[in-house]
Design a protein around this motif. Structure first.
Motif, PDB file in Angstrom:
ATOM      1  N   PHE A 143      -5.707  13.576 -11.838  1.00  0.00           N
ATOM      2  CA  PHE A 143      -6.010  14.798 -11.100  1.00  0.00           C
ATOM      3  C   PHE A 143      -4.711  15.481 -10.700  1.00  0.00           C
ATOM      4  N   ILE A 144      -4.816  16.700 -10.198  1.00  0.00           N
ATOM      5  CA  ILE A 144      -3.667  17.448  -9.709  1.00  0.00           C
ATOM      6  C   ILE A 144      -3.679  17.396  -8.187  1.00  0.00           C
ATOM      7  N   GLY A 145      -2.656  16.793  -7.607  1.00  0.00           N
ATOM      8  CA  GLY A 145      -2.526  16.747  -6.162  1.00  0.00           C
ATOM      9  C   GLY A 145      -2.038  18.081  -5.635  1.00  0.00           C
ATOM     10  N   GLN A 146      -2.664  18.561  -4.576  1.00  0.00           N
ATOM     11  CA  GLN A 146      -2.354  19.870  -4.006  1.00  0.00           C
ATOM     12  C   GLN A 146      -1.726  19.713  -2.619  1.00  0.00           C
ATOM     13  N   ALA A 147      -1.108  20.789  -2.138  1.00  0.00           N
ATOM     14  CA  ALA A 147      -0.534  20.778  -0.797  1.00  0.00           C
ATOM     15  C   ALA A 147      -1.597  20.399   0.232  1.00  0.00           C
ATOM     16  N   GLY A 148      -1.274  19.456   1.093  1.00  0.00           N
ATOM     17  CA  GLY A 148      -2.209  18.982   2.107  1.00  0.00           C
ATOM     18  C   GLY A 148      -2.954  17.724   1.718  1.00  0.00           C
ATOM     19  N   ASP A 149      -2.921  17.348   0.440  1.00  0.00           N
ATOM     20  CA  ASP A 149      -3.627  16.146  -0.011  1.00  0.00           C
ATOM     21  C   ASP A 149      -2.918  14.888   0.487  1.00  0.00           C
ATOM     22  N   LEU A 150      -3.721  13.874   0.807  1.00  0.00           N
ATOM     23  CA  LEU A 150      -3.204  12.558   1.142  1.00  0.00           C
ATOM     24  C   LEU A 150      -3.671  11.600   0.058  1.00  0.00           C
ATOM     25  N   ILE A 151      -2.738  11.062  -0.702  1.00  0.00           N
ATOM     26  CA  ILE A 151      -3.054  10.184  -1.820  1.00  0.00           C
ATOM     27  C   ILE A 151      -2.964   8.737  -1.351  1.00  0.00           C
ATOM     28  N   LEU A 152      -3.957   7.929  -1.682  1.00  0.00           N
ATOM     29  CA  LEU A 152      -4.015   6.533  -1.255  1.00  0.00           C
ATOM     30  C   LEU A 152      -3.969   5.632  -2.484  1.00  0.00           C
ATOM     31  N   ILE A 153      -2.972   4.776  -2.562  1.00  0.00           N
ATOM     32  CA  ILE A 153      -2.776   3.906  -3.720  1.00  0.00           C
ATOM     33  C   ILE A 153      -2.775   2.463  -3.252  1.00  0.00           C
ATOM     34  N   GLY A 154      -3.787   1.724  -3.637  1.00  0.00           N
ATOM     35  CA  GLY A 154      -3.926   0.345  -3.191  1.00  0.00           C
ATOM     36  C   GLY A 154      -2.934  -0.596  -3.850  1.00  0.00           C
ATOM     37  N   LEU A 166       0.865  -1.176   0.000  1.00  0.00           N
ATOM     38  CA  LEU A 166       0.000   0.000   0.000  1.00  0.00           C
ATOM     39  C   LEU A 166       0.903   1.228   0.000  1.00  0.00           C
ATOM     40  N   GLU A 167       0.572   2.226  -0.807  1.00  0.00           N
ATOM     41  CA  GLU A 167       1.386   3.439  -0.888  1.00  0.00           C
ATOM     42  C   GLU A 167       0.541   4.656  -0.520  1.00  0.00           C
ATOM     43  N   LEU A 168       1.117   5.526   0.283  1.00  0.00           N
ATOM     44  CA  LEU A 168       0.465   6.784   0.642  1.00  0.00           C
ATOM     45  C   LEU A 168       1.417   7.926   0.308  1.00  0.00           C
ATOM     46  N   ILE A 169       0.873   8.960  -0.307  1.00  0.00           N
ATOM     47  CA  ILE A 169       1.661  10.141  -0.666  1.00  0.00           C
ATOM     48  C   ILE A 169       1.051  11.342   0.038  1.00  0.00           C
ATOM     49  N   TYR A 170       1.888  12.047   0.801  1.00  0.00           N
ATOM     50  CA  TYR A 170       1.431  13.257   1.482  1.00  0.00           C
ATOM     51  C   TYR A 170       2.139  14.449   0.847  1.00  0.00           C
ATOM     52  N   VAL A 171       1.353  15.336   0.221  1.00  0.00           N
ATOM     53  CA  VAL A 171       1.911  16.495  -0.473  1.00  0.00           C
ATOM     54  C   VAL A 171       2.068  17.638   0.530  1.00  0.00           C
ATOM     55  N   ARG A 172       3.304  18.084   0.727  1.00  0.00           N
ATOM     56  CA  ARG A 172       3.558  19.183   1.662  1.00  0.00           C
ATOM     57  C   ARG A 172       3.462  20.536   0.960  1.00  0.00           C
ATOM     58  N   GLN A 173       4.083  20.648  -0.200  1.00  0.00           N
ATOM     59  CA  GLN A 173       4.082  21.898  -0.942  1.00  0.00           C
ATOM     60  C   GLN A 173       4.047  21.600  -2.431  1.00  0.00           C
ATOM     61  N   GLY A 174       3.501  22.545  -3.203  1.00  0.00           N
ATOM     62  CA  GLY A 174       3.490  22.416  -4.652  1.00  0.00           C
ATOM     63  C   GLY A 174       2.342  21.572  -5.163  1.00  0.00           C
ATOM     64  N   GLN A 175       2.433  21.204  -6.418  1.00  0.00           N
ATOM     65  CA  GLN A 175       1.415  20.401  -7.085  1.00  0.00           C
ATOM     66  C   GLN A 175       2.075  19.224  -7.792  1.00  0.00           C
ATOM     67  N   VAL A 176       1.298  18.190  -8.013  1.00  0.00           N
ATOM     68  CA  VAL A 176       1.798  17.020  -8.731  1.00  0.00           C
ATOM     69  C   VAL A 176       0.671  16.460  -9.596  1.00  0.00           C
ATOM     70  N   GLU A 177       0.969  16.199 -10.846  1.00  0.00           N
ATOM     71  CA  GLU A 177      -0.006  15.580 -11.764  1.00  0.00           C
ATOM     72  C   GLU A 177       0.033  14.077 -11.533  1.00  0.00           C
ATOM     73  N   LEU A 178      -1.097  13.517 -11.142  1.00  0.00           N
ATOM     74  CA  LEU A 178      -1.160  12.106 -10.782  1.00  0.00           C
ATOM     75  C   LEU A 178      -2.137  11.342 -11.662  1.00  0.00           C
ATOM     76  N   HIS A 179      -1.782  10.121 -11.967  1.00  0.00           N
ATOM     77  CA  HIS A 179      -2.649   9.193 -12.695  1.00  0.00           C
ATOM     78  C   HIS A 179      -2.636   7.885 -11.911  1.00  0.00           C
ATOM     79  N   ILE A 180      -3.769   7.546 -11.306  1.00  0.00           N
ATOM     80  CA  ILE A 180      -3.842   6.406 -10.400  1.00  0.00           C
ATOM     81  C   ILE A 180      -5.038   5.542 -10.762  1.00  0.00           C
ATOM     82  N   GLY A 181      -4.770   4.348 -11.236  1.00  0.00           N
ATOM     83  CA  GLY A 181      -5.838   3.412 -11.566  1.00  0.00           C
ATOM     84  C   GLY A 181      -6.861   3.967 -12.533  1.00  0.00           C
ATOM     85  N   GLY A 182      -6.435   4.797 -13.463  1.00  0.00           N
ATOM     86  CA  GLY A 182      -7.347   5.381 -14.442  1.00  0.00           C
ATOM     87  C   GLY A 182      -7.929   6.710 -14.024  1.00  0.00           C
ATOM     88  N   HIS A 183      -7.642   7.169 -12.805  1.00  0.00           N
ATOM     89  CA  HIS A 183      -8.097   8.481 -12.331  1.00  0.00           C
ATOM     90  C   HIS A 183      -6.955   9.487 -12.511  1.00  0.00           C
TER      91      HIS A 183
END
Length: 305
Positions: free
Chosen positions: A60-71, A41-58
């Protein structure tokens, strides 16, 4: 390369502490290429900036404060938006983490059962405050590295898994919103990605990649762009450039040899694509001074605000 070989970071885990934290380095515009972790299981916590993410067909742009969950087993990739983001990745093997401590069968099954995770938790979402508070504590321990920090992280991870299991486990009545046909397409796509990674040094057509995925060329191109966020040709260019960049920085091989080893064939073609994607020639990159990456400064990171 078989599908199971794309379990990229398992070598970073051990039996005593089956988890790891790190601050990934960017490779040009690519933060991490499409990959998956069969058992982690992978978790990404964005502290600053933005990141373009593609996860399982989804996508979106990850923003500061987002917690990304990747099964486990989910294809994911990330790219730079405006500049390199500041974020931490937590990777853990739930089964090994739960089995490494004494706990009864019911407790262990709760932590290792199937999770119906949302792709991202943001401010205002159920469970956001609880989960991010735990993640921030984990990062604090990792950065501070005080005596016993591994044990503290391990304890926090157990609590985090419990929060996720309560909110998104099978016993919570969660439903998998992903269409089963789309899930099967994502699984078949892994064969094509593995083929690209094993054949990047030679010519590989989109038709060959599509056949590896068991799809028509048209359907493959649609699924690939949807999952990876880049066309097949763009991804091939980026993957090869990433391999070439590593050889340019880390070896003294002639540029002509690097062009051959990374599937470009000629220096002229390598120069053309390097200028397009990196804004410089391979030789100009080689002459640049080595710069510290964010991960090399981990020990002096400021505390979380």
């Amino acid at each position: 390369m078989s599908v199971s070989d794309n379990n990229q970071y398992l070598a970073m885990l051990d039996d005593k502490y089956p988890f790891n934290l790190f601050r990934p380095e960017c490779n040009g515009t690519t933060i991490f290429p499409p990959h998956w972790h069969n058992d982690c299981l992978e978790l990404i916590y964005v502290r600053q900036g933005q990141v373009e993410l593609h996860i399982g067909g989804h996508s979106f742009i990850g923003q500061a404060g987002d917690l990304i969950l990747i099964g486990e087993g989910v294809i994911h990739s990330g790219y730079i938006v405006d500049g390199p983001p500041d974020y931490y990745t937590i990777l853990l093997d739930r089964s090994r983490l739960a089995s490494s401590d004494f706990m009864n069968v019911a407790s262990r099954s709760m932590l290792t059962g199937r999770l119906h995770l949302p792709v991202v938790l943001q401010t205002g979402n159920d469970g956001y405050e609880a989960c991010t508070a735990i993640v921030r504590s984990i990062i604090e321990e990792y950065v501070g590295r005080r005596a016993g920090f591994e044990l503290a992280i391990k304890s926090y991870l157990h609590v985090l898994l419990l929060e996720l299991a309560r909110a998104y486990g099978e016993q919570a009545g969660g439903k998998d919103a992903r269409d089963e046909a789309a899930k099967r397409s994502m699984e078949r796509l892994k064969e094509a990605i593995s083929l690209i990674e094993s054949r990047y040094t030679v010519r590989l057509t989109v038709g060959e990649a599509a056949r590896a995925a068991g799809m028509s060329t048209y359907h493959f191109c649609r699924v690939f762009k949807h999952a990876v966020g880049r066309t097949f040709t763009e991804y091939m260019h980026l993957y090869r450039i990433g391999k070439a960049e590593a050889l340019i920085r880390d070896t003294d091989l002639p540029i002509t040899r690097i062009a051959e080893q990374t599937g470009f064939g000629t220096v002229q073609y390598l120069d053309e694509l390097f200028k397009r994607y990196r804004g410089c020639t391979p030789m100009q990159l080689r002459r640049r001074p080595v710069q510290l990456t964010p991960s090399s400064r981990t020990a002096t990171n400021p505390p979380l605000e």
